[in-house]
Design a protein around this motif. Structure first.
Motif, short mmCIF file in Angstrom:
data_model
loop_
_atom_site.label_atom_id
_atom_site.label_comp_id
_atom_site.label_asym_id
_atom_site.label_seq_id
_atom_site.Cartn_x
_atom_site.Cartn_y
_atom_site.Cartn_z
N ARG A 1 -9.20 -14.28 -30.71
CA ARG A 1 -9.96 -13.42 -31.61
C ARG A 1 -10.49 -14.25 -32.77
O ARG A 1 -9.77 -15.03 -33.38
N SER A 2 -11.78 -14.07 -33.06
CA SER A 2 -12.43 -14.85 -34.11
C SER A 2 -12.54 -14.03 -35.38
O SER A 2 -13.17 -12.96 -35.39
N GLU A 3 -11.91 -14.51 -36.44
CA GLU A 3 -12.05 -13.89 -37.76
C GLU A 3 -13.04 -14.65 -38.62
O GLU A 3 -13.33 -14.25 -39.74
N GLU A 4 -13.56 -15.76 -38.12
CA GLU A 4 -14.51 -16.57 -38.86
C GLU A 4 -15.94 -16.15 -38.49
O GLU A 4 -16.18 -15.54 -37.46
N ASN A 5 -16.87 -16.50 -39.36
CA ASN A 5 -18.27 -16.17 -39.13
C ASN A 5 -18.91 -17.25 -38.28
O ASN A 5 -19.62 -18.13 -38.76
N VAL A 6 -18.61 -17.21 -36.97
CA VAL A 6 -19.15 -18.19 -36.04
C VAL A 6 -19.95 -17.47 -34.97
O VAL A 6 -19.67 -16.32 -34.61
N SER B 1 -14.05 -28.81 -34.98
CA SER B 1 -13.42 -27.78 -35.78
C SER B 1 -12.79 -26.77 -34.84
O SER B 1 -13.47 -26.13 -34.04
N VAL B 2 -11.46 -26.65 -34.88
CA VAL B 2 -10.74 -25.75 -33.99
C VAL B 2 -10.70 -24.36 -34.62
O VAL B 2 -10.36 -24.21 -35.80
N LEU B 3 -11.04 -23.36 -33.84
CA LEU B 3 -11.08 -21.98 -34.33
C LEU B 3 -9.70 -21.55 -34.80
O LEU B 3 -8.74 -21.52 -34.03
N GLY B 4 -9.62 -21.21 -36.09
CA GLY B 4 -8.37 -20.72 -36.66
C GLY B 4 -7.25 -21.73 -36.66
O GLY B 4 -6.08 -21.35 -36.87
#
Length: 532
Positions: free
Chosen positions: A165-170, A137-140
């Motif tokens: 920048r991570s906008e996901e809950n990882v 799963s590639v971030l964004g």
């Protein structure tokens, strides 16, 4: 004569028309052949086997159709300086001067060109199977391309830094680059060679010793350490072994209740579900320990057979869980008055027939075999485990896995609705609003309104476990480590919950017999007193 001369003076000459046509043709030709940056990706994708090389070559010489193209930055800097800029609001690139000096033809006075662009990860042919047998799963969905010069830039002393920048809950991720196949017939893959990862809670900072296509792989499954992996394996095997023992005891208890004249339909369904659970935990123990006992660890017919039995028993368990909920629905709606002809036979055909047909279809397609599971241990990345399940080599394994998970979700959702209906009915009975004052079926239930609340709560909890609702806790495994432990413990002890339910039925049966005996003795005393 003057009139004709005036007309000739205002009429365009032939050479003017010719010049205009040539200019129009030249503009049209230039428009068609211009190397627009917006068209590079689409044109290079026409050759999927080597499109990344084509993209890197043409992105340096392309012409932007407009300024400020989203996800595209071209920087002209001197090699003695540092190249730095935002490609998108969420992606930033920083290239040290030592990396710019390795660009072919770079000099201290002349500027060099560096291009950074963001692509969609769907353009990359992600391998159908990775080391942990899951699609990454590639971030964004963001892949950052960094290119400078015509020759590859690698073995950098000062690494380039890429910020995502991570906008996901990882909570975990891994910086990787796209590694091209050694031959045109092979497939590319994500690799961590030369990449380092840092995460500060909001951003992934990737450091790389070369220029390439970069991304951050995030795994939806929680990464746990080797100690937790060992604990979870022990819990699973011990819980499954206990479930086997308690399932056998529960089966004999249900046979005892059936001989005592309890409801044949309900006890029959409980017996079928107990048998399915027994097969499930036995097949899991055999499949999980197969590669630890047998020296020949090839994907042979025995492992394929164990994988088929494990999948069949899982489908049978889920089907009988759904039938338990269906029977509960009939009890609530029909009020203990089920008059379906050959009711148990029809349920048995569905409960065992559907899993058998599904498992046979999967077996014919060759889905079963050795499944390799990477344990995701940071200290020991090569730590793996094998089980006889759906083969990691099967191309469409994930499709069958998704269908199985979808069936599980439907069963959990349906039984959750049934349990909610049970709790609501019990509340109405307790409040006296059922309107069943003349119903003999609910008379004994109304007499038990004085029971303690904790007993009713315990009964509801056990019933929820019997209906398979702990399977719904799989979503908690994505949130915290404690969720992983709770899910593992509850689902490995399904046989224990069936045993507790059977014990509660035995206690209820004895309570009914004692109540009936008291009523009979009271009736005899009244008869004797009236006769005297």
């Amino acid at each position: 004569m003057l009139v004709h001369a005036e007309k000739r003076r205002h009429r365009p000459s032939m050479w003017m028309w010719t010049t205009l046509l040539l200019l129009a043709a030249l503009c049209f030709s230039t428009t068609q052949t211009a190397n627009w940056c917006e068209n590079v990706l689409e044109e290079c994708r026409k050759n999927p086997s080597n499109w990344t090389k084509c993209y890197e070559d043409r992105i340096l010489t392309c012409v932007p159709r407009r300024r400020g193209t989203p996800g595209f930055v071209r920087m002209n800097v001197k090699p003695s300086e540092e190249a730095e800029g935002n490609v998108t609001p969420d992606v930033r690139v920083q290239i040290p001067s030592s990396a710019l000096q390795k660009i072919k033809g770079a000099s201290a006075l002349e500027e060099v060109m560096v291009v950074a662009s963001v692509l969609n990860s769907t353009y990359f042919e992600s391998p159908t199977e990775t080391q942990n047998n899951t699609t990454p799963s590639v971030l964004g969905w963001r892949v950052l391309s960094v290119k400078g010069g015509t020759d590859p830039i690698k073995n950098l002393i000062e690494p380039i830094k890429l910020t995502f920048r991570s906008e996901e809950n990882v909570t975990n991720g891994l910086c990787v680059f796209w590694k091209e196949p050694e031959n045109l017939s092979g497939k590319g893959s994500w690799s961590t060679d030369g990449c380092q990862t840092k995460f500060n809670g909001e951003e992934f900072i990737c450091s790389s010793s070369h220029m390439s296509f970069f991304a951050v792989l995030v795994n939806p499954e929680m990464s746990v350490g080797e100690s937790h992996n060992t604990n979870l394996r022990y819990i699973t095997y011990v819980g499954s072994a206990l479930s086997v023992i308690f399932a056998v005891i529960s089966f004999f208890i249900y046979m005892y209740l059936r001989r005592r004249g309890r409801s044949e339909k309900a006890i029959g369904i409980h017996m079928q579900l107990t048998a399915a659970l027994l097969f499930l935990h036995l097949s899991f123990l055999l499949s999980g320990s197969w590669f630890h006992v047998v020296e020949d660890q090839d994907d042979g017919w025995a492992c394929r057979g164990l994988g088929l039995i494990l999948h069949w028993s899982l489908l049978a368990t889920l089907t009988w869980l759904a039938l338990e909920g269906f029977h509960l629905y009939l009890l609530l709606v029909r009020v203990f008055n089920i008059s379906v002809e050959r009711y148990l036979l029809k349920l048995s055909i569905v409960g065992w027939g559907f899993p058998t047909l599904a498992a046979m279809a999967c077996g014919i397609s060759g889905v079963y075999g050795k499944y390799i599971l990477e344990l995701k241990d940071k200290e020991n990345p090569e730590s793996k485990s094998s089980i006889c399940w759906m083969s990691s080599e099967f191309k469409h394994r994930q499709v069958i896995g998704y269908l199985t998970v979808a069936f599980l979700c439907l069963v959990v959702l349906y039984n959750t609705c049934m349990l909610t209906l049970v709790v609501f009915k019990l509340y109405l009975i307790r409040s006296g609003n059922m309107g069943l004052k003349n119903s003999n079926q609910w008379r004994n239930v109304k007499k038990e309104k004085g029971l303690d609340l904790w007993k009713k709560c315990a009964a509801v909890l056990i019933l929820s476990c019997v209906l398979g609702l702990p399977w719904g806790l799989a979503s908690t495994t994505y949130i915290s480590l404690s969720g992983v432990y709770v899910f593992t413990i509850l689902n490995s002890l399904q046989g224990l919950f069936m045993f507790l339910w059977s014990v509660s039925l035995v206690c209820k049966s004895r309570s009914h017999r004692s109540t009936a005996a008291k009523d009979l003795s009271t009736q005899k005393m009244i008869t004797a007193s009236t006769s005297n």
